[in-house]
Design an enzyme around this catalytic site. Structure first.
Site, short mmCIF file in Angstrom:
data_model
loop_
_atom_site.label_atom_id
_atom_site.label_comp_id
_atom_site.label_asym_id
_atom_site.label_seq_id
_atom_site.Cartn_x
_atom_site.Cartn_y
_atom_site.Cartn_z
N LYS A 208 5.03 0.78 10.60
CA LYS A 208 4.59 1.18 11.95
C LYS A 208 5.47 0.56 13.03
CE LYS A 208 0.10 2.89 10.78
NZ LYS A 208 -1.35 2.77 10.73
N ARG A 248 -2.55 0.81 2.68
CA ARG A 248 -1.97 2.16 2.69
C ARG A 248 -0.49 2.01 3.00
NH1 ARG A 248 -0.71 6.05 6.44
NH2 ARG A 248 -1.17 8.20 5.88
N1 HH2 Z 1 -2.06 5.49 9.53
C1 HH2 Z 1 -1.49 6.69 9.59
C2 HH2 Z 1 -2.12 7.81 9.06
N2 HH2 Z 1 -3.32 7.71 8.46
N3 HH2 Z 1 -5.12 6.38 7.74
C3 HH2 Z 1 -5.73 5.19 7.67
N4 HH2 Z 1 -6.93 5.08 7.08
N5 HH2 Z 1 -5.16 4.07 8.19
C4 HH2 Z 1 -3.95 4.10 8.81
O1 HH2 Z 1 -3.47 3.03 9.28
C5 HH2 Z 1 -3.28 5.36 8.92
C6 HH2 Z 1 -3.91 6.50 8.36
C7 HH2 Z 1 -0.15 6.83 10.24
O2 HH2 Z 1 0.88 6.75 9.30
P1 HH2 Z 1 1.64 7.99 8.59
O3 HH2 Z 1 0.70 8.83 7.82
O4 HH2 Z 1 2.76 7.44 7.79
O5 HH2 Z 1 2.29 8.83 9.77
P2 HH2 Z 1 1.87 10.15 10.50
O6 HH2 Z 1 0.51 9.97 11.06
O7 HH2 Z 1 2.94 10.34 11.54
O8 HH2 Z 1 1.86 11.27 9.48
#
Ligand code: HH2
Length: 281
Positions: A208, A248
């Site tokens: 992040k 995650r």
């Molecule tokens: N962070 C993201 C997405 N989903 N779900 C949970 N439970 N906790 C988190 O911290 C979380 C999440 C953001 O990360 P990412 O999926 O890699 O990116 P994007 O939202 O741009 O697809």
């Protein structure tokens, strides 16, 4: 498929974004077949759960129409579900319902609203805290007491879901969702305050943007997403050592190693991986 146990070590959830625009892996496995290959790779790397998402939640991400999100995630969920526990990362009840029909057994819900779908279908539910929506969440977020507010919100959501019949509830402080760097650090420093609620805690710090900023000296540009492994691992390990029972992550093998070293929740913590091997030179 029964939930994996957390007896030996915290669980590692591998991130699989079937999106063109996710902040770290956007576009890398946007084609369903590539996404399945990547998902199976994470299974081989030791992921306990693969988290399939079809809509980015990053700040200012464009909303994805329902039919497009379904088109992205369903074939991937269906292909992976026989091999690994699959969670569906969505805020749409229709997507959650269809993904569960396709084999997902956990709803990863960054809106913390979909507990009824989990109750109706007898699957698990992750309630994440966020302030605002992707459109506005990083516009000067403010809290009087970030830890207290997040804790109270998650406790209320979890109680509502449990009362409504959800047997498996997880809570997540939502690192980066409507939070400054200071808010993120305070929440990470207080993982034990969430653990103290007696509800399983998951934490997502992986790659992040606050880690990009904190990984380089002041005044330098943030480290790019590909250079955030050390900071991701450090924060995941910190959270696990404070009692988080799932992290995650994008980088599965290194995190599985770290989780193995941390060991069972509430157990002997660092060093439990040495069980039976302590006398070896
Ligand atoms: N962070 C993201 C997405 N989903 N779900 C949970 N439970 N906790 C988190 O911290 C979380 C999440 C953001 O990360 P990412 O999926 O890699 O990116 P994007 O939202 O741009 O697809």
């Amino acid at each position: 498929m029964p939930p994996p146990t957390t007896e030996d070590r915290p669980l590692v959830m591998g991130v699989l974004n079937v999106t063109p625009d996710s902040f770290s892996d956007g576009g890398q496995w946007f084609e369903g077949a590539d996404a399945v290959v990547r998902g199976m790779e994470m299974v081989g790397e030791g992921a306990d759960i693969v988290d399939v998402g079809g809509e980015s939640t990053r700040p200012r991400a464009r909303p994805v129409p329902l039919d497009e999100e379904l088109r992205r995630v369903l074939p991937v969920v269906e292909a992976l579900a026989p091999h690994v526990r699959v969670s569906i990362d969505t805020t749409k009840a229709e997507v959650a319902t269809a993904a569960v029909a396709a084999g997902a057994t956990l709803i990863n819900d960054v809106s913390a609203t979909l507990w009824q779908v989990a109750a109706d279908h007898g699957v698990g539910w992750v309630a994440m805290h966020r302030k605002g929506t992707p459109a506005d969440m990083q516009d000067a977020p403010h809290y009087d007491d970030v830890v207290g507010e997040v804790r109270a919100f998650l406790a209320e959501r979890a109680a509502t879901a449990a009362d409504g019949g959800v047997a498996e509830v997880w809570i997540d402080p939502g690192i980066g969702f409507g939070k400054t760097i200071g808010h993120n650090l305070r929440l990470l420093g207080s993982v034990d305050a969430l653990v103290g609620l007696g509800i399983p805690v998951m934490v997502g710090t992986s790659r992040k943007s606050f880690l990009g900023v904190l990984s380089t000296p002041p005044g330098q540009p943030p480290a790019p997403t590909g250079d955030r492994l050390a900071a991701s691992l450090a924060t995941a390990t910190w959270a696990m050592s404070q009692g988080a029972r799932m992290v995650r992550v994008h980088d599965v093998p290194a995190t599985v190693q770290a989780a193995t070293l941390v060991g069972p929740p509430g157990g002997p913590s660092i060093g439990s991986a040495a069980n039976g091997r302590r006398d070896r030179p």
